[in-house]
Design a protein around this motif. Structure first.
Motif, PDB file in Angstrom:
ATOM      1  N   HIS A 236      34.059  45.828  43.197  1.00  0.00           N
ATOM      2  CA  HIS A 236      33.797  46.767  41.523  1.00  0.00           C
ATOM      3  C   HIS A 236      35.319  46.952  40.263  1.00  0.00           C
ATOM      4  O   HIS A 236      36.222  46.489  41.370  1.00  0.00           O
ATOM      5  CB  HIS A 236      33.758  48.435  42.373  1.00  0.00           C
ATOM      6  CG  HIS A 236      35.118  48.635  43.294  1.00  0.00           C
ATOM      7  ND1 HIS A 236      34.752  48.044  44.715  1.00  0.00           N
ATOM      8  CD2 HIS A 236      35.951  49.768  43.493  1.00  0.00           C
ATOM      9  CE1 HIS A 236      35.920  48.299  45.052  1.00  0.00           C
ATOM     10  NE2 HIS A 236      36.472  49.762  44.484  1.00  0.00           N
ATOM     11  N   GLU A 237      35.161  47.889  39.861  1.00  0.00           N
ATOM     12  CA  GLU A 237      36.675  48.386  39.040  1.00  0.00           C
ATOM     13  C   GLU A 237      37.521  49.344  39.643  1.00  0.00           C
ATOM     14  O   GLU A 237      36.858  49.808  39.769  1.00  0.00           O
ATOM     15  CB  GLU A 237      36.309  48.594  37.785  1.00  0.00           C
ATOM     16  CG  GLU A 237      37.240  48.351  36.331  1.00  0.00           C
ATOM     17  CD  GLU A 237      36.576  48.891  35.174  1.00  0.00           C
ATOM     18  OE1 GLU A 237      36.106  48.412  34.729  1.00  0.00           O
ATOM     19  OE2 GLU A 237      36.804  50.307  35.194  1.00  0.00           O
ATOM     20  N   THR A 250      43.722  48.161  35.102  1.00  0.00           N
ATOM     21  CA  THR A 250      42.946  47.868  35.127  1.00  0.00           C
ATOM     22  C   THR A 250      42.377  46.716  35.714  1.00  0.00           C
ATOM     23  O   THR A 250      42.503  46.081  35.026  1.00  0.00           O
ATOM     24  CB  THR A 250      41.736  48.932  34.090  1.00  0.00           C
ATOM     25  OG1 THR A 250      42.662  49.961  33.847  1.00  0.00           O
ATOM     26  CG2 THR A 250      40.536  48.458  35.078  1.00  0.00           C
ATOM     27  N   PRO A 252      38.815  44.747  36.296  1.00  0.00           N
ATOM     28  CA  PRO A 252      37.867  44.789  35.906  1.00  0.00           C
ATOM     29  C   PRO A 252      37.032  43.715  36.989  1.00  0.00           C
ATOM     30  O   PRO A 252      37.368  43.204  38.015  1.00  0.00           O
ATOM     31  CB  PRO A 252      37.914  43.834  34.600  1.00  0.00           C
ATOM     32  CG  PRO A 252      38.300  43.194  34.303  1.00  0.00           C
ATOM     33  CD  PRO A 252      39.897  43.880  34.908  1.00  0.00           C
ATOM     34  N   THR A 253      35.259  43.514  37.265  1.00  0.00           N
ATOM     35  CA  THR A 253      34.809  43.168  38.244  1.00  0.00           C
ATOM     36  C   THR A 253      34.668  41.610  38.108  1.00  0.00           C
ATOM     37  O   THR A 253      34.486  40.828  38.619  1.00  0.00           O
ATOM     38  CB  THR A 253      33.538  43.604  37.750  1.00  0.00           C
ATOM     39  OG1 THR A 253      33.176  43.234  36.725  1.00  0.00           O
ATOM     40  CG2 THR A 253      32.591  45.112  38.684  1.00  0.00           C
ATOM     41  N   ARG A 311      40.384  42.639  47.260  1.00  0.00           N
ATOM     42  CA  ARG A 311      40.884  43.059  45.539  1.00  0.00           C
ATOM     43  C   ARG A 311      40.983  45.127  46.263  1.00  0.00           C
ATOM     44  O   ARG A 311      40.016  44.960  48.260  1.00  0.00           O
ATOM     45  CB  ARG A 311      38.952  42.942  45.517  1.00  0.00           C
ATOM     46  CG  ARG A 311      38.589  41.807  44.466  1.00  0.00           C
ATOM     47  CD  ARG A 311      37.019  41.561  44.157  1.00  0.00           C
ATOM     48  NE  ARG A 311      36.836  42.850  43.067  1.00  0.00           N
ATOM     49  CZ  ARG A 311      37.441  42.304  41.314  1.00  0.00           C
ATOM     50  NH1 ARG A 311      38.318  41.192  41.208  1.00  0.00           N
ATOM     51  NH2 ARG A 311      37.936  42.838  41.093  1.00  0.00           N
TER      52      ARG A 311
END
Ligand code: FES
Length: 323
Positions: A236-237, A250, A252-253, A311
């Motif tokens: 997920h972001e 941010t 991103p995926t 992540r």
């Protein structure tokens, strides 16, 4: 990372697939000092950076020594070293850096090397033997003929050495369950080699005390900038907050944290981009992490993250990094 140039002083074929390289300073002077476990990152071209551990004597300041296994399926760095590098060439390197240091307060040191994973172990052995430390090396290879540094390893470790030749079948190799069954008081374990051996040894040593197991994976490096592996389902972001600069980005995926940092001109050291070399280790100040690296131990995972691969954990919306 600071770069320097070193000159190829000698090349020797150790086994059919392994070459030993000796380097000296371009001006013939002393080279920057290093400690056992250290590696150099060879900047072979803009898209090919390979890490190779130093195997020589850390007290010898006039030369660096390493050995390179020719990997047919690698990104090309080892083939470049084998096929294109000659005595007298000047190469660009970064380092020395050390992600695999000895625990100087250990009461004894148990070393397990698989194949080309012998390179840092040889430097460790020289240092530990010179300082009178209690050390034993288990050296795992296919056969005596495919054992790099055979005579040197014998000379350095003497009786504190066990060879395991498996003939190509790990079932005939080192009995990790026996070797790692009972950790000696104050012992530290060091493992360096291919992923299969590394994972098996880590599993067999899972009952060893926290912080006493150290490892370094030897695997093919890939070219920086190659597309990352496909994201596992459920990525997920999330946001990363850089505590020092106060910036928030941010992720991103379809990008790693490291790629987002690069996109925003934040410098991050890297080599493997696969979570095993340790270079991109970054301080973690907040947030739950899905650790996907092979490098950090459990204690380090409390407050560090390998930004090339790890992540935010499922459900986590923000990680706070100490940069
Ligand atoms: S770049 Fe190697 S662990 Fe991240």
């Amino acid at each position: 990372m600071a770069e320097m140039q070193i000159k190829v002083a000698d090349i020797q074929q150790l086994t059919t697939g392994i070459k030993k390289f000796e380097f000296e300073a371009v001006d013939g002077g002393e080279l920057p000092e290093w400690q056992p476990g250290a590696h150099l990152i060879f900047v072979l071209d803009a898209h090919l950076h390979n890490s190779y551990s130093l195997s020589g004597d850390p007290t010898e300041r006039g030369k660096y020594v390493t050995a390179v296994l020719r990997e047919e399926n690698g990104a090309g760095g080892s083939k470049h070293m084998h096929d294109k590098v000659s005595v007298g060439d000047v190469l660009t390197v970064q380092g020395p850096n050390n992600n695999f240091p000895l625990a100087e307060d250990a009461k004894s040191h148990l070393l397990i090397a698989g194949g080309i994973g012998i390179t840092p172990m040889l430097a460790m052995g020289r240092h530990l033997k010179a300082s009178g430390a209690n050390v034993h090396l288990h050296y795992c290879t296919k056969s005596p003929e495919e054992t790099a540094y055979m005579d040197e390893v014998k000379a350095v470790f003497g009786d504190d050495l066990t060879f395991h030749h498996d003939g190509g079948d790990p079932a005939n190799g080192i009995k990790l369950g026996d070797v790692l069954k009972t950790p000696a008081d104050g012992a530290h374990l060091y493992i360096c080699g291919p992923g299969g051996l590394l994972n098996a040894a880590r599993e067999a040593a899972s009952h060893w005390p926290d912080g006493s197991v150290h490892f370094e994976l030897f695997a093919s490096a890939k070219a920086p900038g190659e597309a990352p592996a496909a994201a596992p389902d459920g990525d997920h972001e999330f946001e990363i907050e850089l505590k020092v600069t106060g910036k928030t980005f941010t992720v991103p995926t379809d990008k790693t944290i490291m790629e987002v940092l690069w996109d925003n001109d934040v410098e991050v050291m890297y080599a493997c981009e696969e979570g095993w070399c340790g270079n991109c280790k970054t301080g973690l100040l907040g947030g739950a992490v899905d650790h996907r690296d092979e490098y950090l131990d459990d204690a380090e995972r409390e407050n560090h993250i390998q930004v090339c691969i790890s992540r935010a954990a499922p459900g986590e919306t923000k990680l706070i990094l100490d940069i």
